[in-house]
Motif scaffolding. Structure first.
Motif, PDB file in Angstrom:
ATOM      1  N   MET A 122       0.840  -1.201   0.000  1.00  0.00           N
ATOM      2  CA  MET A 122       0.000   0.000   0.000  1.00  0.00           C
ATOM      3  C   MET A 122       0.878   1.256   0.000  1.00  0.00           C
ATOM      4  SD  MET A 122      -3.013   0.364   2.816  1.00  0.00           S
ATOM      5  CE  MET A 122      -2.017   0.701   4.249  1.00  0.00           C
ATOM      6  N   GLY A 123       1.031   1.875  -1.167  1.00  0.00           N
ATOM      7  CA  GLY A 123       1.921   3.036  -1.276  1.00  0.00           C
ATOM      8  C   GLY A 123       1.165   4.354  -1.314  1.00  0.00           C
ATOM      9  N   PHE A 124       1.710   5.328  -0.604  1.00  0.00           N
ATOM     10  CA  PHE A 124       1.120   6.669  -0.564  1.00  0.00           C
ATOM     11  C   PHE A 124       2.141   7.674  -1.104  1.00  0.00           C
ATOM     12  CE2 PHE A 124      -0.934   4.824   3.467  1.00  0.00           C
ATOM     13  CZ  PHE A 124      -2.017   4.318   2.754  1.00  0.00           C
ATOM     14  N   VAL A 125       1.673   8.630  -1.895  1.00  0.00           N
ATOM     15  CA  VAL A 125       2.596   9.594  -2.498  1.00  0.00           C
ATOM     16  C   VAL A 125       2.085  11.026  -2.335  1.00  0.00           C
ATOM     17  CG1 VAL A 125       3.383   7.908  -4.213  1.00  0.00           C
ATOM     18  CG2 VAL A 125       1.523   9.479  -4.812  1.00  0.00           C
ATOM     19  N   LYS A 126       3.038  11.950  -2.343  1.00  0.00           N
ATOM     20  CA  LYS A 126       2.685  13.376  -2.398  1.00  0.00           C
ATOM     21  C   LYS A 126       2.095  13.694  -3.771  1.00  0.00           C
ATOM     22  CE  LYS A 126       4.843  18.001  -2.077  1.00  0.00           C
ATOM     23  NZ  LYS A 126       6.114  18.752  -1.963  1.00  0.00           N
ATOM     24  N   GLY A 127       2.637  13.032  -4.793  1.00  0.00           N
ATOM     25  CA  GLY A 127       2.169  13.269  -6.161  1.00  0.00           C
ATOM     26  C   GLY A 127       2.970  14.360  -6.833  1.00  0.00           C
ATOM     27  N   VAL A 128       2.797  14.481  -8.142  1.00  0.00           N
ATOM     28  CA  VAL A 128       3.531  15.495  -8.897  1.00  0.00           C
ATOM     29  C   VAL A 128       2.714  16.796  -8.918  1.00  0.00           C
ATOM     30  CG1 VAL A 128       4.826  13.866 -10.306  1.00  0.00           C
ATOM     31  CG2 VAL A 128       2.572  14.619 -11.079  1.00  0.00           C
ATOM     32  N   PRO A 129       3.400  17.925  -9.123  1.00  0.00           N
ATOM     33  CA  PRO A 129       2.702  19.220  -9.039  1.00  0.00           C
ATOM     34  C   PRO A 129       1.576  19.380 -10.054  1.00  0.00           C
ATOM     35  CG  PRO A 129       4.968  19.465  -9.864  1.00  0.00           C
ATOM     36  CD  PRO A 129       4.845  18.092  -9.335  1.00  0.00           C
ATOM     37  N   TYR A 130       1.700  18.727 -11.214  1.00  0.00           N
ATOM     38  CA  TYR A 130       0.709  18.936 -12.284  1.00  0.00           C
ATOM     39  C   TYR A 130      -0.675  18.437 -11.899  1.00  0.00           C
ATOM     40  CZ  TYR A 130       5.322  17.567 -14.081  1.00  0.00           C
ATOM     41  OH  TYR A 130       6.668  17.370 -14.228  1.00  0.00           O
ATOM     42  N   GLU A 131      -0.780  17.626 -10.836  1.00  0.00           N
ATOM     43  CA  GLU A 131      -2.087  17.067 -10.484  1.00  0.00           C
ATOM     44  C   GLU A 131      -2.980  18.115  -9.812  1.00  0.00           C
ATOM     45  OE1 GLU A 131      -2.159  14.317 -11.769  1.00  0.00           O
ATOM     46  OE2 GLU A 131      -0.436  13.051 -11.300  1.00  0.00           O
ATOM     47  N   LEU A 132      -2.363  19.105  -9.171  1.00  0.00           N
ATOM     48  CA  LEU A 132      -3.152  20.015  -8.338  1.00  0.00           C
ATOM     49  C   LEU A 132      -4.040  20.975  -9.121  1.00  0.00           C
ATOM     50  CD1 LEU A 132      -0.267  20.125  -5.908  1.00  0.00           C
ATOM     51  CD2 LEU A 132      -2.586  19.623  -5.160  1.00  0.00           C
ATOM     52  N   PRO A 133      -3.563  21.488 -10.275  1.00  0.00           N
ATOM     53  CA  PRO A 133      -4.498  22.301 -11.068  1.00  0.00           C
ATOM     54  C   PRO A 133      -5.691  21.482 -11.559  1.00  0.00           C
ATOM     55  CG  PRO A 133      -2.226  22.682 -11.762  1.00  0.00           C
ATOM     56  CD  PRO A 133      -2.206  21.498 -10.834  1.00  0.00           C
ATOM     57  N   VAL A 134      -5.531  20.160 -11.636  1.00  0.00           N
ATOM     58  CA  VAL A 134      -6.611  19.302 -12.124  1.00  0.00           C
ATOM     59  C   VAL A 134      -7.563  18.937 -10.986  1.00  0.00           C
ATOM     60  CG1 VAL A 134      -7.155  17.112 -13.237  1.00  0.00           C
ATOM     61  CG2 VAL A 134      -5.128  18.396 -13.950  1.00  0.00           C
ATOM     62  N   SER A 135      -7.022  18.493  -9.865  1.00  0.00           N
ATOM     63  CA  SER A 135      -7.886  18.122  -8.729  1.00  0.00           C
ATOM     64  C   SER A 135      -8.510  19.360  -8.101  1.00  0.00           C
ATOM     65  CB  SER A 135      -7.081  17.375  -7.663  1.00  0.00           C
ATOM     66  OG  SER A 135      -6.215  18.265  -6.980  1.00  0.00           O
ATOM     67  N   ASN A 136      -7.858  20.522  -8.290  1.00  0.00           N
ATOM     68  CA  ASN A 136      -8.250  21.797  -7.692  1.00  0.00           C
ATOM     69  C   ASN A 136      -8.106  21.809  -6.174  1.00  0.00           C
ATOM     70  OD1 ASN A 136      -8.881  24.408  -8.479  1.00  0.00           O
ATOM     71  ND2 ASN A 136     -11.019  24.216  -7.893  1.00  0.00           N
ATOM     72  N   LEU A 137      -7.448  20.785  -5.619  1.00  0.00           N
ATOM     73  CA  LEU A 137      -7.183  20.832  -4.178  1.00  0.00           C
ATOM     74  C   LEU A 137      -5.966  21.719  -3.926  1.00  0.00           C
ATOM     75  CD1 LEU A 137      -8.021  17.198  -3.138  1.00  0.00           C
ATOM     76  CD2 LEU A 137      -9.378  19.263  -2.893  1.00  0.00           C
ATOM     77  N   ASN A 138      -5.970  22.385  -2.787  1.00  0.00           N
ATOM     78  CA  ASN A 138      -4.996  23.448  -2.538  1.00  0.00           C
ATOM     79  C   ASN A 138      -3.587  22.882  -2.362  1.00  0.00           C
ATOM     80  OD1 ASN A 138      -3.710  25.842  -1.739  1.00  0.00           O
ATOM     81  ND2 ASN A 138      -5.587  26.582  -0.764  1.00  0.00           N
ATOM     82  N   PRO A 139      -2.618  23.353  -3.161  1.00  0.00           N
ATOM     83  CA  PRO A 139      -1.241  22.890  -2.964  1.00  0.00           C
ATOM     84  C   PRO A 139      -0.695  23.302  -1.597  1.00  0.00           C
ATOM     85  CG  PRO A 139      -1.412  24.323  -4.916  1.00  0.00           C
ATOM     86  CD  PRO A 139      -2.756  24.324  -4.260  1.00  0.00           C
ATOM     87  N   VAL A 140      -1.228  24.412  -1.053  1.00  0.00           N
ATOM     88  CA  VAL A 140      -0.820  24.825   0.293  1.00  0.00           C
ATOM     89  C   VAL A 140      -1.466  23.828   1.267  1.00  0.00           C
ATOM     90  CG1 VAL A 140      -0.852  26.696   1.979  1.00  0.00           C
ATOM     91  CG2 VAL A 140      -0.792  27.227  -0.465  1.00  0.00           C
ATOM     92  N   GLN A 141      -0.678  23.337   2.206  1.00  0.00           N
ATOM     93  CA  GLN A 141      -1.150  22.337   3.184  1.00  0.00           C
ATOM     94  C   GLN A 141      -1.373  20.954   2.566  1.00  0.00           C
ATOM     95  OE1 GLN A 141      -4.480  24.506   5.203  1.00  0.00           O
ATOM     96  NE2 GLN A 141      -3.092  24.476   6.961  1.00  0.00           N
ATOM     97  N   LEU A 142      -0.814  20.728   1.368  1.00  0.00           N
ATOM     98  CA  LEU A 142      -0.923  19.398   0.746  1.00  0.00           C
ATOM     99  C   LEU A 142      -0.435  18.294   1.683  1.00  0.00           C
ATOM    100  CD1 LEU A 142      -1.363  17.707  -1.916  1.00  0.00           C
ATOM    101  CD2 LEU A 142       1.020  18.181  -2.458  1.00  0.00           C
TER     102      LEU A 142
END
Lengths: 399, 288
Positions: A122-142
């Motif tokens: 079961m792997g968890f990742v921060k993810g790449v920056p390009y995902e945030l404009p798509v998910s619209n979740l705030n990069p601040v406090q990621l």
């Protein structure tokens, strides 16, 4: 002992034309559903072959991109949980800070673990920056969301008594009760990716598997930070099974064949970062200090790797030889690839999980099958007897 | 709960200093003598030597804080919305015991001002909202406010300035402190404005509560938030007036500082509090 996982991003490479942006903004009219279906079937055939060959399996996800059609990791996980027989199924991973519903994540993971009879990693990742404009979740406090989601999922998977309550900073539930419960007890093994020493310490404090992804010799800094943290906690030397590294792999029956395959695979790092510049660094994704460094030096710092002999190369523009020198690609005959992996592992601190991207870029099904088969028959048995032997590594600081 | 208090009250003057309000330290300057103007800067922050501040200070005392998370002002992790910032500034006015305050806000600063005024105008006398963001105007598939986080610096300047050359800056020539401010301002803007994007879905329905004279100033060439958005915003505030500023874009206080300051000062001088009832029209009707 080293385990090896076959990985492909399930790319839609027919859309990689010219130098257009492949992430976030490429309209999906560039995707022909029939071609996509053919590609998916072929990628699943390769994972089923991995299961037959004694390799393990790694799955990831990305969004709104022609570089990776796997936008919902639970779909390949679910298919392979039923279709494979023995392989460990590593998802690396779920982008926790990019998901609004950790209860759903816990339910998905528990279900896959049960169907696969306990083969989930079961792997968890921060993810790449390009995902945030798509998910619209705030990069601040990621990462604050990441850790709360993590805490919740671990509790949800390991609680077997009365339903529990969760009213945190980001997530709220009143009756948490995951059915079915996970097959592995108390929960599937946890993996987390990182490229920073601070995160490495947090991962070490929890005793999880730490994975570094194509970060080359700079990985040594994070490995050292992990080991230091464990020593502070009273452990002399964590096992090799706490460390994982992802690299590109091209094997051939002779060097020329391997290099040709390496060229096809190198199209992956060359295409992977093709994105409208602001999407590569949304505000809050990097620290203020890192952003000050970027403002001073320009965005050329992103995707920079240092080779064993201290040369700076670009992961998106480097030659196959550059990528090999930087520990990002392992390419050659089975003997050569075995030696490259062992030397690299020994240089950065030793890993017990090798995540091998044996399909990437434009490498065809036939060539992928041949490369995988050569690897499984001639490299894997030797890696299964791998012992870490530290040797001199170049002094490259983790960023 | 104790009322908010200020430690180290700043001495009036030009030097940049800081002030602690309810345990939160913010950077600010005060300049000029006269009625207090609280200047609330836009998402890009403000250079404390900007000419507009001196022009305003010729007729008033100008108080220019850096919002929490901007410049070198602190921010607690619990502060995540413009609503939080508005409550902070209401505490700020109380801690400094400022009365009859004129708030001048630009863009994100104007959003903060509107969020303050719907809560309480007890310590306020006038609002000037310039190229304000903060409300939802169009339908759900229309982006009212250009996505500044999806623009390169060149693209942004083209949309934000009447003369895009005004927005050009040479990053290599800036000090580490200046670069740090740029990075912090960008992060803080995202903290408050990433999602929902640069607005509070509740704000438009609460604008009727604003019961003090309000002027909307709008740089005519603004392509980040167009004048039409401003007119709609203005129509939600009882009795508010809308004025365009020519040859200016999203930051009229930078492109036309003389006109900007002149419009603010004449607005204050022409309209006393007597022009508008302190009570909202809705409440007045109910009482009638």
């Amino acid at each position: 002992m080293m385990r090896v996982y076959h990985m492909t991003e399930q790319s839609y490479s027919p859309a990689w034309k010219g130098d257009q942006h492949l992430r976030v903004s490429l309209p999906n009219n560039a995707c022909d559903p029939q071609t996509a279906a053919d590609l998916f079937h072929r990628y699943y055939d390769e994972w089923l072959l991995a299961d037959d060959l004694g390799l393990d399996i790694m799955i990831n996800e990305h969004h709104a991109t022609a570089t990776c059609m796997s936008s919902v990791a639970v779909v390949p996980l679910a298919i392979l949980a039923r279709q494979t027989k023995r392989a460990r199924l590593l998802v690396l991973g779920y982008p926790l800070g990019n998901r609004i519903d950790p209860l759903r994540i816990a339910e998905e993971l528990a279900t896959v673990d049960v169907i696969s009879r306990g083969r989930l990693e079961m792997g968890f990742v921060k993810g790449v920056p390009y995902e945030l404009p798509v998910s619209n979740l705030n990069p601040v406090q990621l990462m604050d969301r990441f850790w709360e989601s993590h805490d919740f999922i671990i509790k949800a998977l390991s609680s077997h008594g009365e339903p529990f309550n969760w009213e945190g900073e980001f997530f709220h539930y009143r009756h948490v009760n995951v059915w079915p419960r996970a097959y592995q007890d108390p929960h599937p093994p946890v993996w987390i990716t990182t490229a920073s020493k601070n995160n490495a310490k947090q991962i070490a404090a929890r005793g999880y598997v730490m994975a570094t992804m194509g970060t080359g010799y700079a990985s040594k800094g994070t490995y050292d930070a992990y080991k230091q943290q464990r020593r502070e906690m009273g452990e002399v030397e964590p096992g090799l099974d706490r460390f994982a590294y992802l690299g590109l792999v091209a094997v051939g029956s002779n060097e020329a064949e391997a290099r040709r395959r390496g060229e096809f695979i190198a199209e992956y790092p060359r295409s992977s970062s093709r994105v409208h510049a602001p999407f590569a660094n949304p505000p809050g994704f990097l620290s203020v200090d890192d952003n000050v460094r970027l403002l001073k030096a320009g965005s050329g710092r992103l995707g920079r790797l240092v080779t064993k002999d201290g040369r700076v190369i670009s992961s998106s523009k480097g030659s196959v030889q550059d990528l090999m020198d930087a520990g990002m690609m392992f390419c050659g005959t089975p003997d050569q690839v075995y030696q490259q992996i062992v030397d690299f592992s020994n240089a950065i601190g030793g890993f017990g999980h090798f995540l091998a991207m044996m399909q990437a870029g434009f490498l065809s099904h036939e060539e992928t099958v041949d490369s995988m088969t050569l690897f499984a028959k001639e490299v894997l048995p030797r890696l299964q007897n791998y012992h870490y032997t530290p040797h001199e590594a170049p002094a490259v600081a983790a960023e | 709960m104790e009322p908010p208090t200020a430690s180290n009250p700043p001495i009036q003057g030009e030097a940049a200093r800081s002030l602690s309000i309810a345990g939160l330290k913010v950077e600010l300057i005060r300049k000029g003598v006269g009625r207090p103007i609280l200047f609330l800067h836009p998402e890009s922050g403000i250079d404390l030597t900007a000419p507009v501040l001196d022009l305003l200070a010729e007729n008033a005392e100008v108080i220019v804080p850096m919002h929490p998370g901007f410049g070198s002002s602190e921010i607690p992790s619990s502060m995540s919305t413009i609503d939080d910032v508005a409550y902070f500034y209401l505490d700020f006015l109380e801690a400094l015991d400022l009365r009859d305050v004129i708030i001048v806000g630009v863009s994100l600063g104007a959003w903060i001002a509107a969020e303050m005024a719907i809560k309480s105008t007890n310590r306020l006398s006038h609002l000037v909202l310039a190229n304000a963001v903060g409300i939802k105007v169009g339908d759900r598939e229309t982006r009212d406010i250009a996505d500044i986080f999806a623009l390169t610096e060149q693209q942004f300047s083209k949309l934000a300035f009447h003369d895009p050359a005004t927005g050009e800056r040479d990053l290599a020539s800036l000090s580490d402190d200046a670069l740090r401010n740029i990075a912090r301002n960008r992060e803080a803007s995202a903290r408050f404005g990433w999602n929902p994007y640069m607005h509070d879905p509740k704000l438009r329905g609460r604008l009727h509560r604003i019961d003090i004279p309000t002027l909307f100033l709008w740089g005519e060439s603004d392509q980040i938030v167009k004048p039409e958005y401003g007119r709609t915003f203005c129509s939600g505030v009882p009795g508010a007036r809308f004025e365009l500023i020519e040859k200016a874009g999203h930051f009229p206080h930078l492109e036309q500082p003389d006109i900007f300051a002149g419009r603010v000062i004449s607005f204050i001088n022409e309209s006393g509090q007597s022009q508008l009832s302190r009570r909202s029209p809705i409440l007045s009707q109910e009482l009638a």
